[in-house]
Write an enzyme that holds these catalytic residues in place. Structure first.
Site, PDB file in Angstrom:
ATOM      1  N   HIS A 299      -9.244  -8.994  -9.495  1.00  0.00           N
ATOM      2  CA  HIS A 299      -9.139  -8.656  -8.079  1.00  0.00           C
ATOM      3  C   HIS A 299      -9.766  -9.776  -7.242  1.00  0.00           C
ATOM      4  CE1 HIS A 299     -11.047  -6.683  -4.487  1.00  0.00           C
ATOM      5  NE2 HIS A 299      -9.841  -6.187  -4.363  1.00  0.00           N
TER       6      HIS A 299
ATOM      7  N   LYS B 255       0.839  -1.192   0.000  1.00  0.00           N
ATOM      8  CA  LYS B 255       0.000   0.000   0.000  1.00  0.00           C
ATOM      9  C   LYS B 255       0.874   1.242   0.000  1.00  0.00           C
ATOM     10  CE  LYS B 255      -3.769  -2.384   0.278  1.00  0.00           C
ATOM     11  NZ  LYS B 255      -4.705  -2.416  -0.854  1.00  0.00           N
TER      12      LYS B 255
HETATM   13 MG    MG Z   1      -6.348  -2.766  -5.084  1.00  0.00          MG
END
Ligand code: MG
Length: 389
Positions: A321, A183
């Protein structure tokens, strides 16, 4: 042959994680069981699915509209031409009755989750793994033995040190992965770059690392991150701005040469076509990450792939995803670039079969019929109890 009942329940993910814009404390998912009157080994064949991760449970729409429409339909109208299996396209069409155009995510997740559960039942009735059924129908029968798989990790958590982050990445490499994702956007840019450089020390070079931003960078922030990340030549830079800001995505694609990625927050073929038309996304390098159960399911995913092919996109640029058995089966069945993995994350819902093995960045496939949830003991317990089998 018919679907006798479709049950759903909302289950908390019990995740303590946070990305840079929100935490998962309240996150739930809808688990669906489509129970048929086909009997195998003394038990009814049931198709299972859940609405992937990152979107909340959506049982209200299922209970109010989509399940009753399927159950009310004449069962013979939901079968394939030979009458020897369910036809997911016909079941999808029944769910879409009396639905107005647009407004996709209000229904695409509920419909997609039920549709994927139907595919699980279809593959079990055919006594084949779902990836094989999909490969035969949508990929010229090319059935892979394994699928490239990368780790979606590098989350922020309270008290985390840079060494903790490096240790996490080392664990992923030791487990057999060759591409990891972390992230960005949860800390000031300079600190994020320090985290990134520390991870690069572990993984070796930018081609082994992708970054995932929070979808909410302003134009200035997105451009600052693009400039700072550019020299690292990362595998991709994901969600650099609002997923529907196609003008800003196009602007970023004009200044950021390495690959960009998005798509998990697009819920219809039309949304993805808008990305291809107006988002400046480059078919020769960028990555599209639609989540099939959240975007109307597998049949619609096939249509999206056809649309993308008309815009010059190859299937190797698509990474669904989800980090779960559904996206793995879909990646394998359609011959996509690979699948995501969330080892040890999202409780019983993340990850793959208990006996799956990762080596050289690829995961082995099992020959269990259907999606293969039966190979995930903790998750299958939830599903079995829902179906009462
Ligand atoms: Mg993502």
């Amino acid at each position: 042959m018919r679907i006798v009942d479709i049950r759903e329940t909302a289950i908390p993910l019990k995740s303590k994680l946070a990305n840079s814009s929100f935490d998962f404390n309240e996150m739930t998912t809808s688990v669906v069981a489509a129970i048929t009157d086909v009997v195998r080994n003394g038990k009814p064949v049931c198709g299972f699915a859940f609405n992937s991760t990152g979107r909340y449970a959506c049982g209200a729409q299922m209970r109010a509209r989509f399940i009753p429409r399927i159950i009310a339909a004449d069962p013979d109208t939901l079968l394939n031409e030979r009458g020897d299996n369910l036809d997911p396209a016909k079941i999808f069409a029944v769910m879409m009755r009396r639905e107005k155009a647009g407004g996709h995510s209000e229904r695409s997740i509920a419909i997609g989750t039920i549709e994927v559960a139907v595919w699980d039942a279809v593959a079990k009735i055919a006594e084949k793994p779902l990836y094989r059924v999909l490969a035969e129908r949508f990929s010229g029968g090319k059935v892979p033995m394994k699928v490239f798989c990368y780790v979606g990790g590098g989350w922020y958590w309270p008290g985390q040190t840079i060494k903790d982050l490096q240790d996490e990445m080392r664990r992923h490499l030791d487990a057999g992965y060759t591409l990891v994702k972390m992230k960005v956007g949860g800390l000031p840019l300079e600190e994020d770059v320090r985290r990134l450089e520390a991870v690069l020390q572990v993984v070796g070079s930018g081609e082994h690392l992708a970054v995932d931003a929070p979808c909410n960078f302003t134009r200035d922030e997105a451009l600052r991150y693009a400039k700072a990340l550019s020299p690292f030549k990362l595998r991709w830079f994901e969600e650099p701005c609002d997923p529907l800001d196609f003008a800003l995505l196009a602007e970023l694609a004009g200044v950021y040469a390495p690959p960009l990625a998005t798509g998990e927050n697009l819920f219809s073929t039309q949304d993805v076509e808008n990305l291809a038309r107006f988002g400046g996304f480059r078919a020769d390098r960028d990555v599209i990450q639609i989540d099939p159960p959240q975007s109307y399911g597998i049949g619609q995913y096939a249509k999206t792939l056809d649309m993308l092919a008309r815009h010059g996109w190859r299937r190797s640029s698509l990474f669904p995803h989800g980090g779960n058995q559904m996206s793995l089966a879909i990646a394998a069945g359609f011959g996509l670039g690979g699948a995501e993995s969330y080892p040890g994350v999202f409780g019983d819902f993340g990850g793959f079969a208990d006996d799956a093995r990762i080596a050289d960045g690829a995961i082995t496939l099992s020959d269990r019929p259907g999606i293969g949830f039966e190979g995930q003991a903790a998750l299958y317990k939830i599903m079995r109890e829902l179906a009462g089998i």
